[in-house]
Write a protein that holds these residues in place. Structure first.
Motif, PDB file in Angstrom:
ATOM      1  N   LYS A 122      52.665  69.101  13.144  1.00 38.09           N
ATOM      2  CA  LYS A 122      52.626  67.963  12.228  1.00 38.09           C
ATOM      3  C   LYS A 122      51.724  66.882  12.811  1.00 38.09           C
ATOM      4  O   LYS A 122      51.600  66.746  14.021  1.00 38.09           O
ATOM      5  N   THR A 124      50.596  62.626  12.412  1.00 39.47           N
ATOM      6  CA  THR A 124      51.039  61.319  11.927  1.00 39.47           C
ATOM      7  C   THR A 124      49.845  60.383  11.888  1.00 39.47           C
ATOM      8  O   THR A 124      49.102  60.264  12.872  1.00 39.47           O
ATOM      9  N   ASP A 147      51.542  66.183  16.969  1.00 40.78           N
ATOM     10  CA  ASP A 147      52.736  66.372  17.788  1.00 40.78           C
ATOM     11  C   ASP A 147      52.462  67.357  18.908  1.00 40.78           C
ATOM     12  O   ASP A 147      51.888  68.426  18.683  1.00 40.78           O
ATOM     13  N   TYR A 193      44.346  65.430   8.671  1.00 42.82           N
ATOM     14  CA  TYR A 193      44.911  66.680   9.163  1.00 42.82           C
ATOM     15  C   TYR A 193      44.035  67.144  10.319  1.00 42.82           C
ATOM     16  O   TYR A 193      42.965  66.576  10.583  1.00 42.82           O
ATOM     17  N   SER A 203      46.804  72.002  10.822  1.00 42.95           N
ATOM     18  CA  SER A 203      48.086  71.305  10.837  1.00 42.95           C
ATOM     19  C   SER A 203      48.537  71.017   9.409  1.00 42.95           C
ATOM     20  O   SER A 203      47.808  71.256   8.447  1.00 42.95           O
ATOM     21  N   TYR A 204      49.735  70.488   9.308  1.00 42.02           N
ATOM     22  CA  TYR A 204      50.177  69.981   8.021  1.00 42.02           C
ATOM     23  C   TYR A 204      49.430  68.690   7.706  1.00 42.02           C
ATOM     24  O   TYR A 204      48.874  68.044   8.589  1.00 42.02           O
ATOM     25  N   SER A 206      49.045  64.824   6.976  1.00 42.77           N
ATOM     26  CA  SER A 206      49.768  63.671   7.508  1.00 42.77           C
ATOM     27  C   SER A 206      50.430  62.876   6.381  1.00 42.77           C
ATOM     28  O   SER A 206      50.211  63.119   5.196  1.00 42.77           O
TER      29      SER A 206
END
Length: 345
Positions: A122, A124, A147, A193, A203-204, A206
């Motif tokens: 994930k 952020t 992360d 991302y 990644s996922y 944000s």
């Protein structure tokens, strides 16, 4: 009787093998990694080790618990087993052991090692700013944090809602995106991302960050020695140009309505007039600027300058005394002329 003898031989064989195994060392299976969490796309290495310094081992790596459920996945002379670009299907229990042709011949099976492969990491997105409100002309930085501890990732910043990731506004190996001297056109929703270099792993998306750029409001304040009351001629007065966000590196301008010669530009937001004269009366306004960028103009403020009553009375008293002295001189001269004329007759 023959069946009994057969079972007795089997039992003795098992017991003897058990006693022999108690003297063999046990293998140790560990994960060679700089972090505890494993994600999809990582390359991992399982190491089968022992405290013995012997060589010429043949290592066996198994997946699954001990028994019929385990399956041999690799036989190698190396004490390691590497999985490139792991997937969640690689999660599970792993075991290893080893054999030699000369004593000691066996490394007993290791304790089970449970490998857990996490899903895509994930990210952020956050706005790095010294304050919550962003104004025109500010420099803002958006930081995309992933992360865990990761290397060789490219960060993609894009603006807009779902689907906007196809046309990012910036791709960089760094995890930050800086906008210098933002304008209201920079307002909007931002996301990011991360994608792995030379890999299909991403990644996922944000969390969205809503950037709202506000226009700076300006207010001109008059400050004098007396908080309230008239400003007298000969005194000291300051005009303070208050701008939202306390801009750094901006120039402040002070203008007097109808008088271009009164224009002043300073790096300081406070303008001082000392001493104040009656000619300083008038309507003032201010604004702030940086390069070609300017704030709104403040509302007009009227500066009224009064004559000090004590000074005015002193001047009037002095004039009256001077007139009185002149009159006395004229009267005394008149009498002296009359006296001189009467003596002559």
């Amino acid at each position: 009787m023959q069946n009994f003898d057969f079972y007795l031989v089997i039992c003795l064989t098992v017991v003897m093998f058990s006693f022999q195994c108690e003297g063999y060392p046990k293998a140790s299976l560990t994960l060679k990694s700089d972090r505890n969490t494993v994600y999809i796309g990582d390359t991992i290495t399982l190491q089968c080790c022992s405290e013995l310094s012997f060589t010429d081992w043949t290592y066996h790596f198994y997946k699954g618990d001990e028994g019929s459920s385990s399956s041999l996945i690799k036989v190698t002379s190396e004490h390691s087993y590497t999985i490139k670009s792991v997937n969640q299907s690689d999660s599970g229990v792993y075991i290893c052991d080893a054999y030699r042709h000369i004593p000691p011949r066996v490394l007993l099976p290791s304790s089970p090692f449970n490998l857990i492969v996490q899903g895509n990491p994930k990210v952020t997105l956050m706005l790095k700013s010294g304050r919550n409100t962003v104004y025109i002309g500010d420099t803002v930085t958006l930081e995309c944090s992933i992360d865990g501890v990761f290397t060789y990732w490219t960060y993609h910043f894009y603006r807009g809602g779902e689907g906007s990731w196809k046309s990012p506004i910036k791709e960089a190996s760094g995890h930050s995106y800086t906008i210098k001297s933002v304008d209201q056109s920079d307002s909007g929703v931002y996301c990011c991302y991360a994608s792995r270099v030379r890999s299909s792993q991403v990644s996922y998306q944000s969390n969205p960050v809503n950037l709202t750029v506000q226009e700076r409001t300006v207010k001109l304040e008059i400050k004098s020695r007396y908080a309230s009351g008239p400003i007298f001629e000969g005194g000291h007065v300051s005009l303070h140009c208050c701008v939202d966000g306390d801009p750094v590196g901006w120039t402040f301008e002070l203008h007097k309505r109808g008088d271009r010669s009164s224009y002043k530009a300073e790096m300081n937001s406070t303008f001082t007039i000392s001493p104040v004269t009656l000619s300083d009366r008038g309507e003032y306004w201010c604004r702030a600027g940086k390069g070609d960028l300017y704030s709104r103009t403040s509302g007009p403020v009227q500066l009224d300058v009064s004559v000090d009553c004590s000074t005015e009375n002193g001047i009037k008293l002095g004039i009256s005394g001077l007139v009185l002295i002149i009159l006395l001189i004229l009267v005394s001269e008149y009498f002296w002329v009359r006296i001189y004329a009467s003596r002559s007759n």
